[in-house]
Design a protein around this motif. Sequence first.
Motif, PDB file in Angstrom:
ATOM      1  N   UNK A 119       0.838  -1.196   0.000  1.00  0.00           N
ATOM      2  CA  UNK A 119       0.000   0.000   0.000  1.00  0.00           C
ATOM      3  C   UNK A 119       0.873   1.247   0.000  1.00  0.00           C
ATOM      4  N   UNK A 120       1.899   1.260   0.849  1.00  0.00           N
ATOM      5  CA  UNK A 120       2.742   2.445   0.926  1.00  0.00           C
ATOM      6  C   UNK A 120       3.492   2.665  -0.381  1.00  0.00           C
ATOM      7  N   UNK A 121       3.820   1.585  -1.059  1.00  0.00           N
ATOM      8  CA  UNK A 121       4.494   1.714  -2.347  1.00  0.00           C
ATOM      9  C   UNK A 121       3.552   2.333  -3.380  1.00  0.00           C
ATOM     10  N   UNK A 122       2.296   1.896  -3.350  1.00  0.00           N
ATOM     11  CA  UNK A 122       1.325   2.482  -4.270  1.00  0.00           C
ATOM     12  C   UNK A 122       1.114   3.968  -3.954  1.00  0.00           C
ATOM     13  N   UNK A 123       1.081   4.268  -2.672  1.00  0.00           N
ATOM     14  CA  UNK A 123       0.910   5.668  -2.279  1.00  0.00           C
ATOM     15  C   UNK A 123       2.112   6.502  -2.724  1.00  0.00           C
ATOM     16  N   UNK A 124       3.320   5.941  -2.551  1.00  0.00           N
ATOM     17  CA  UNK A 124       4.517   6.611  -3.057  1.00  0.00           C
ATOM     18  C   UNK A 124       4.365   6.892  -4.539  1.00  0.00           C
ATOM     19  N   UNK A 125       3.925   5.876  -5.274  1.00  0.00           N
ATOM     20  CA  UNK A 125       3.798   6.005  -6.730  1.00  0.00           C
ATOM     21  C   UNK A 125       2.904   7.173  -7.097  1.00  0.00           C
ATOM     22  N   UNK A 126       1.763   7.293  -6.407  1.00  0.00           N
ATOM     23  CA  UNK A 126       0.854   8.373  -6.781  1.00  0.00           C
ATOM     24  C   UNK A 126       1.421   9.726  -6.356  1.00  0.00           C
ATOM     25  N   UNK A 127       2.111   9.756  -5.213  1.00  0.00           N
ATOM     26  CA  UNK A 127       2.736  11.020  -4.796  1.00  0.00           C
ATOM     27  C   UNK A 127       3.817  11.430  -5.791  1.00  0.00           C
ATOM     28  N   UNK A 128       4.539  10.462  -6.339  1.00  0.00           N
ATOM     29  CA  UNK A 128       5.575  10.764  -7.331  1.00  0.00           C
ATOM     30  C   UNK A 128       4.962  11.397  -8.568  1.00  0.00           C
ATOM     31  N   UNK A 129       3.832  10.834  -8.996  1.00  0.00           N
ATOM     32  CA  UNK A 129       3.202  11.368 -10.210  1.00  0.00           C
ATOM     33  C   UNK A 129       2.806  12.831 -10.009  1.00  0.00           C
ATOM     34  N   UNK A 152      13.122   5.391 -14.727  1.00  0.00           N
ATOM     35  CA  UNK A 152      13.420   6.187 -13.526  1.00  0.00           C
ATOM     36  C   UNK A 152      12.291   6.040 -12.513  1.00  0.00           C
ATOM     37  N   UNK A 153      11.055   6.121 -13.033  1.00  0.00           N
ATOM     38  CA  UNK A 153       9.896   6.000 -12.149  1.00  0.00           C
ATOM     39  C   UNK A 153       9.899   4.637 -11.454  1.00  0.00           C
ATOM     40  N   UNK A 154      10.081   3.584 -12.266  1.00  0.00           N
ATOM     41  CA  UNK A 154      10.059   2.228 -11.704  1.00  0.00           C
ATOM     42  C   UNK A 154      11.183   2.045 -10.694  1.00  0.00           C
ATOM     43  N   UNK A 155      12.336   2.617 -10.999  1.00  0.00           N
ATOM     44  CA  UNK A 155      13.477   2.470 -10.102  1.00  0.00           C
ATOM     45  C   UNK A 155      13.205   3.128  -8.748  1.00  0.00           C
ATOM     46  N   UNK A 156      12.613   4.310  -8.801  1.00  0.00           N
ATOM     47  CA  UNK A 156      12.341   5.006  -7.538  1.00  0.00           C
ATOM     48  C   UNK A 156      11.266   4.279  -6.742  1.00  0.00           C
ATOM     49  N   UNK A 157      10.218   3.824  -7.439  1.00  0.00           N
ATOM     50  CA  UNK A 157       9.157   3.094  -6.740  1.00  0.00           C
ATOM     51  C   UNK A 157       9.726   1.814  -6.119  1.00  0.00           C
ATOM     52  N   UNK A 158      10.575   1.127  -6.880  1.00  0.00           N
ATOM     53  CA  UNK A 158      11.188  -0.105  -6.362  1.00  0.00           C
ATOM     54  C   UNK A 158      12.066   0.176  -5.158  1.00  0.00           C
ATOM     55  N   UNK A 159      12.841   1.263  -5.245  1.00  0.00           N
ATOM     56  CA  UNK A 159      13.685   1.653  -4.122  1.00  0.00           C
ATOM     57  C   UNK A 159      12.818   1.969  -2.906  1.00  0.00           C
ATOM     58  N   UNK A 239      23.969  -0.008  -9.300  1.00  0.00           N
ATOM     59  CA  UNK A 239      24.222   0.169  -7.871  1.00  0.00           C
ATOM     60  C   UNK A 239      22.908   0.330  -7.105  1.00  0.00           C
ATOM     61  N   UNK A 240      21.999   1.124  -7.674  1.00  0.00           N
ATOM     62  CA  UNK A 240      20.720   1.350  -6.988  1.00  0.00           C
ATOM     63  C   UNK A 240      19.934   0.051  -6.862  1.00  0.00           C
ATOM     64  N   UNK A 241      19.935  -0.739  -7.945  1.00  0.00           N
ATOM     65  CA  UNK A 241      19.190  -2.009  -7.899  1.00  0.00           C
ATOM     66  C   UNK A 241      19.813  -2.969  -6.892  1.00  0.00           C
ATOM     67  N   UNK A 242      21.134  -2.986  -6.850  1.00  0.00           N
ATOM     68  CA  UNK A 242      21.798  -3.871  -5.887  1.00  0.00           C
ATOM     69  C   UNK A 242      21.464  -3.464  -4.459  1.00  0.00           C
ATOM     70  N   UNK A 243      21.486  -2.146  -4.208  1.00  0.00           N
ATOM     71  CA  UNK A 243      21.141  -1.669  -2.876  1.00  0.00           C
ATOM     72  C   UNK A 243      19.700  -2.053  -2.518  1.00  0.00           C
ATOM     73  N   UNK A 244      18.793  -1.858  -3.471  1.00  0.00           N
ATOM     74  CA  UNK A 244      17.378  -2.202  -3.222  1.00  0.00           C
ATOM     75  C   UNK A 244      17.243  -3.682  -2.896  1.00  0.00           C
ATOM     76  N   UNK A 245      17.891  -4.509  -3.735  1.00  0.00           N
ATOM     77  CA  UNK A 245      17.811  -5.952  -3.505  1.00  0.00           C
ATOM     78  C   UNK A 245      18.423  -6.308  -2.160  1.00  0.00           C
ATOM     79  N   UNK A 246      19.553  -5.657  -1.842  1.00  0.00           N
ATOM     80  CA  UNK A 246      20.229  -5.946  -0.577  1.00  0.00           C
ATOM     81  C   UNK A 246      19.348  -5.621   0.617  1.00  0.00           C
TER      82      UNK A 246
END
Lengths: 264, 323
Positions: A119-129, A152-159, A239-246
């Motif tokens: 839910x918080x990820x979805x909320x982040x997504x809408x706030x980003x838009x 970029x959008x997907x990366x930030x939402x994933x992060x 690097x960002x994806x690795x950090x997210x996965x980590x």
Amino acid sequence: MSRDAAPAVGGISALVSDTWVMTRRNIRRHVRVPAQLIYSTALPVMWVLLFLYVFGGSIQVPEVDYVLFLLPGILVLATAFGMANTALGVAEDLADNVLDRFRSQPVSRPALLLGRALFDTARNGSALLVAIGVGFLVGFRFHGGPLAAVGAFALIVGFGFGFSWLGVLLGLWVRDPEAAQTAGLLFAIPAMFASSTFVPVSSMPGWLQAVANNSPVTHAVDAARALTLGEPAGRPVTAALLWTAGILVLAVPLAVARYQRIGH
Amino acid sequence: MSDQPAIEVAGLRKAYRKVRALDGVDLAVPTGSVLGLLGPNGAGKTTVVRILATLLAPDGGTARVDGYDVVGQAPQVRLRIGLTGQYAAVDRFATGRENLEQAGRLHRLGRARSARRAAELLDLLDLVEAADRRVETYSGGMRRRLDLATSLVSRPSVLFLDEPTTGLDPRARLAVWDVTRELAAGGTTVLLTTQYLDEADYLSARIALLDRGRVVAEGTPSELKARLGGARLTIRPVDVADGQRVAAAITEWSRGAPRIDQTNGEVVVAVDPDPGALADALHRVAALDLPVADVEVGRPALDDVFFSLTGPAGSGYASGGAA
Ligand SMILES: Nc1ncnc2c1ncn2[C@@H]1O[C@H](COP(=O)(O)OP(=O)(O)O)[C@@H](O)[C@H]1O
Ligand SMILES: [Mg+2]
């Protein structure tokens, strides 16, 4: 099918179905009492305008307009602040009597936490838009093409999803809702400022550069910035994806284990 | 029919840091019957229920529900139980119907069956009118009824009710009682905790008396009353402060500690049904030469059993005794 299948024993389908119930529960709550939704949408917009007009004149960044530099950082910042909301939400869930009902029912164990993080990820997504929309009004543009923009959008939402699990952990550790939210901010604010969000890392004193260069926030911001500016993005994105996965690999099992131990 | 009790508890122990909440509790509830777990505040009732409902791990002893161990086989236990806790566990921002449908989905009933079950239960607990209002607009009694309804969604074979009527007005209380009796008549095993003697007496086939983490008596309500036997002598002095003196005067004839109602000074003792003893006791009170408002000799009630077996610190009462 000709005969009854054995009843589903937990597993993936139970996890998916229960997680959806929990996510919907959060959606319902925040749509009916939308104050928090409004604040967390307004916050990144406010940061964009404040930084652009209060500091924009005095912050020098090499080669690009400050708004192009700033906006990707603000988008990452929005997700980092979202973490404080996640910590609050989890602590509230733990303090709520409803938790006893869920825990005494055959509910898939990670569903409550996963539903909150989603839910918080979805909320982040809408706030980003919304923040991107406001950014367009003040001169922001995607210079890397539509694919890089979506990336970029997907990366930030994933992060943000990864970061929200840090919020889940905080909520589980701190337990008290207000304290959990404050702890989230105590974590998020320095993480934002000791990074490349507002100023280039090269403008910081040496010791702070060492911190900022090793901050996951810096990597996420650099990746988003490279994608929106249309610069070569391979290294920062990796690097960002690795950090997210980590973060996910560490935080999710810790959080689920911690949740399971409640009452033991 | 199997002989295995639906709820089987042996040697259950639980401490919260230094507080010993359960100190070796044994219980057996036959399938399809109602056990009233009666005890004052802090006796350990909620702790027993939380362990049985898989919410809390015991420090020692075993607890089984329908033969499944609540620690080692918690998922099987959760499929069979319903829990109405001491505080309503419902979503405030959702409507009554949404709460029930959500519980149905979590029990994997599917959308259509969840909706049908929700409608049935709203009807059963008299919540049809409020069904589509948010729970935050409900009264305390409505919340408790919704909470009970939610715990019935899965048609549990074993139901735990933790002080289901505490704080309810008399009408809501009766509604909860009716549903409990209907469920019991339909074969549901019920473990009910309460501080109210009349509630345990009315609803339960058997009563276990819990005090400071131990079961101090167990039996049918009439067995428990018979255990005490004798008669019950009540003396109410005009002056509330004289309660202590009256209690001290008659403590010699009392079985168990006399108890004094601090609000009106009333002293209640259980005495042998021997006219001579009774007369002696009354003589002694007369010798105190203080004004008495009321004297009554009657048969013991369940609360006499309760107070003779549980020590001081009952609700509103304190035991007197030779001071
Ligand atoms: N979470 C807790 N932490 C510390 N002590 C507790 C906790 N829960 C209950 N207790 C203590 O354990 C004892 C039994 O409590 P409880 O089972 O709630 O009793 P009841 O439900 O009969 O009122 C009480 O002394 C209570 O203060
Ligand atoms: Mg209790």
